[in-house]
Design a protein around this motif. Sequence first.
Motif, short mmCIF file in Angstrom:
data_model
loop_
_atom_site.label_atom_id
_atom_site.label_comp_id
_atom_site.label_asym_id
_atom_site.label_seq_id
_atom_site.Cartn_x
_atom_site.Cartn_y
_atom_site.Cartn_z
N ALA A 10 43.02 39.87 63.33
CA ALA A 10 44.50 40.01 63.92
C ALA A 10 45.04 39.04 65.00
CB ALA A 10 44.52 41.35 64.66
N PHE A 11 43.93 38.29 65.68
CA PHE A 11 44.06 37.25 66.55
C PHE A 11 44.64 36.05 65.83
CE2 PHE A 11 41.73 33.71 68.53
CZ PHE A 11 42.56 33.44 69.65
N ALA A 12 43.73 35.65 64.60
CA ALA A 12 44.08 34.75 64.07
C ALA A 12 45.66 34.90 63.66
CB ALA A 12 43.25 34.37 62.86
N GLU A 13 46.19 35.87 62.95
CA GLU A 13 47.25 36.10 62.50
C GLU A 13 48.37 36.20 63.38
OE1 GLU A 13 46.69 40.01 60.68
OE2 GLU A 13 46.48 39.09 58.57
N ARG A 14 48.11 36.26 64.65
CA ARG A 14 49.07 36.36 65.68
C ARG A 14 49.31 34.92 66.20
NH1 ARG A 14 48.14 35.90 71.27
NH2 ARG A 14 46.00 36.36 71.18
N LEU A 15 48.18 34.03 66.26
CA LEU A 15 48.36 32.56 66.49
C LEU A 15 49.17 32.00 65.55
CD1 LEU A 15 45.06 31.52 67.98
CD2 LEU A 15 47.02 32.37 69.06
N PHE A 16 48.83 32.16 64.24
CA PHE A 16 49.79 31.55 63.00
C PHE A 16 51.07 31.94 62.90
CE2 PHE A 16 45.34 31.29 60.47
CZ PHE A 16 45.52 29.92 60.57
N ASP A 17 51.31 33.29 63.20
CA ASP A 17 52.62 33.72 63.40
C ASP A 17 53.35 33.22 64.58
OD1 ASP A 17 52.26 35.50 61.35
OD2 ASP A 17 51.98 37.10 62.23
N GLU A 18 52.84 33.05 65.87
CA GLU A 18 53.53 32.22 66.77
C GLU A 18 53.91 30.72 66.68
OE1 GLU A 18 52.98 31.51 71.63
OE2 GLU A 18 51.49 32.72 70.49
N LEU A 19 52.89 30.06 65.98
CA LEU A 19 53.10 28.63 65.63
C LEU A 19 54.45 28.72 64.56
CD1 LEU A 19 49.60 26.94 65.09
CD2 LEU A 19 51.26 26.84 67.07
N ALA A 20 54.28 29.57 63.50
CA ALA A 20 55.30 29.49 62.65
C ALA A 20 56.76 29.61 63.30
CB ALA A 20 55.22 30.42 61.56
N ALA A 21 56.74 30.79 64.12
CA ALA A 21 58.15 31.12 64.82
C ALA A 21 58.56 29.97 65.85
CB ALA A 21 57.79 32.23 65.66
N ARG A 22 57.62 29.40 66.59
CA ARG A 22 58.17 28.47 67.69
C ARG A 22 58.17 27.17 67.20
NH1 ARG A 22 54.72 29.07 73.03
NH2 ARG A 22 56.13 27.55 73.51
N THR A 23 57.70 26.67 65.92
CA THR A 23 57.88 25.19 65.39
C THR A 23 58.48 25.41 63.96
OG1 THR A 23 55.79 25.34 64.25
CG2 THR A 23 55.79 24.62 66.70
N GLY A 24 59.13 26.45 63.74
CA GLY A 24 59.84 26.82 62.34
C GLY A 24 61.16 25.54 62.40
N ASP A 25 61.11 25.12 61.07
CA ASP A 25 62.26 24.05 60.90
C ASP A 25 62.44 24.06 59.37
OD1 ASP A 25 64.06 21.70 61.14
OD2 ASP A 25 62.41 20.28 61.23
N ALA A 26 63.52 25.19 59.03
CA ALA A 26 63.71 25.54 57.68
C ALA A 26 64.30 24.28 56.63
CB ALA A 26 64.65 26.42 57.63
N PRO A 27 63.44 24.33 55.60
CA PRO A 27 62.40 25.11 55.35
C PRO A 27 61.18 24.44 55.81
CG PRO A 27 63.05 23.46 53.42
CD PRO A 27 63.94 23.09 54.60
N GLY A 28 60.09 25.65 56.09
CA GLY A 28 59.15 25.01 56.60
C GLY A 28 58.87 24.98 58.25
N ILE A 29 58.00 24.23 58.78
CA ILE A 29 57.93 24.06 60.05
C ILE A 29 57.64 22.47 60.23
CG2 ILE A 29 56.52 26.10 60.55
CD1 ILE A 29 54.40 22.93 60.50
N THR A 30 58.04 22.05 61.58
CA THR A 30 57.65 20.67 61.85
C THR A 30 57.11 20.55 63.09
OG1 THR A 30 59.88 19.90 60.58
CG2 THR A 30 59.14 18.32 62.41
N ARG A 31 56.11 19.75 62.94
CA ARG A 31 55.18 19.60 64.35
C ARG A 31 55.05 17.91 64.37
NH1 ARG A 31 52.99 25.17 63.16
NH2 ARG A 31 50.92 23.92 62.15
N ALA A 32 56.16 17.25 65.01
CA ALA A 32 56.04 15.82 64.76
C ALA A 32 55.13 15.29 65.79
CB ALA A 32 57.39 15.47 65.24
N ALA A 33 54.24 14.35 65.33
CA ALA A 33 53.08 13.72 66.12
C ALA A 33 53.66 13.43 67.54
CB ALA A 33 52.42 12.78 65.48
N TYR A 34 53.30 13.54 68.47
CA TYR A 34 53.57 13.30 69.89
C TYR A 34 55.12 13.73 70.36
CZ TYR A 34 49.37 10.68 70.48
OH TYR A 34 47.88 10.30 70.32
#
Length: 422
Positions: A10-34
């Motif tokens: 549940a701890f891991a799922e919570r972290l994955f879900d938070e990253l998806a929600a906060r870095t979402g960039d439809a379609p998918g996610i974007t976490r640009a370097a720096y």
Amino acid sequence: MTEPIAIDRAFAERLFDELAARTGDAPGITRAAYGEGEQIAHDVISREAAALGLARHVDPAGNLYLTYEGRDPSLAAWVVGSHLDSVPHGGNFDGAAGVIAGLCAVRALVEAGIRPRRSITVMAIRAEESNWFPLSYLGSRAALGLLPEESLATPRSDTGVALAEHMRRLGLDPTRVGEGRVHLDPARIHGFIELHIEQGPVLEAADVPIGLVTGISGSFRYRRARILGEWGHSGAVPRGHRHDAVFALADLVTALDRLWGEVLAEGEGATVTFGEVGTDPALHGFSKVPGEVSFCLDVRSLSPACLDRIHAGLMEIVAGIEAARGVRFELGARTGSSPARLDAALRARLAGVAAARGAGHVEMASGAGHDTAVFANAGVPSALVFLRNQNGSHNPHEAIEMADFVVAADVIAHLLARDDNG
């Protein structure tokens, strides 16, 4: 009395879900370097590590170190981790799964009341995805003092702003990075372990949750190559008078494919990819002989000799096409990375733990590059654990079974808990 080691799904799922929600960039996610997305991910992991009481350190390049101190801090430590950046509109698990797995493993030890002899550092590495900056393993090389100073002038692909300035905007210190200082001493690392989703179909086809990687391919790349010919009228210029850039590219693709087949037939492993090909939309037209075509070329192999052979073949092919077609190749800057053979003893330990824990696994090579290669080539005993992934990577549809993730993190946690590992 200690409690059993148990990975908190549940701890891991919570972290994955938070990253998806906060870095979402439809379609998918974007976490640009720096950039913002990568920094959000670093902040999330830092917050959770603080809740566990882990010591936090950030080096001048922005790599994040979260340490669970062992009973004997004088011993060389384990380092477990991966990267947190992504490709544009990518998936949520590439890279992040390795950092979260390391944090889950340490959390399981803390909750079980186990403090191993050796300290354990969970590392979140900057800028592994080279589409942002055309530099292989930027963050891990900076950590080990291996990033050339001139790299700091490299512009990011989307902003055109230099790497040094992106670092400064995050409060980092590119001057110290450019001095080549070692911030993570290989002599102080007992072993490096990276968990990463498999980026192909091997584990899914074998119906096993994890793979233990034997080696990581190196590469040579030409990211901004072009062929210069001569524009002409499609109906008015006879074949013998043409300097057709597209036909020249076709010759190149065909000849390299033939060479690739010869290499494979002789028992070598390699991949050859033309990932981008195009004529200039401002100049091309239905009734024009194309006078210019751009392309990129990515060649990978576990064998340095094989890479050298293909590159020598490439140069011969280019010279022949230039003479035959009356065109000129401008390949541009050559980039790439060195192949890495991973530590057999550490892989055997992981296999032993996996077998004891009932975790199905296979040994396999990695055609894709990973930060583990930098550590291995720096003399650090290194292991890469692949996690089964149903939909490939570098796309919005990346998928993992959380049961598989728990299996992989469990194997890592039990290895780290052992006091008989040297």
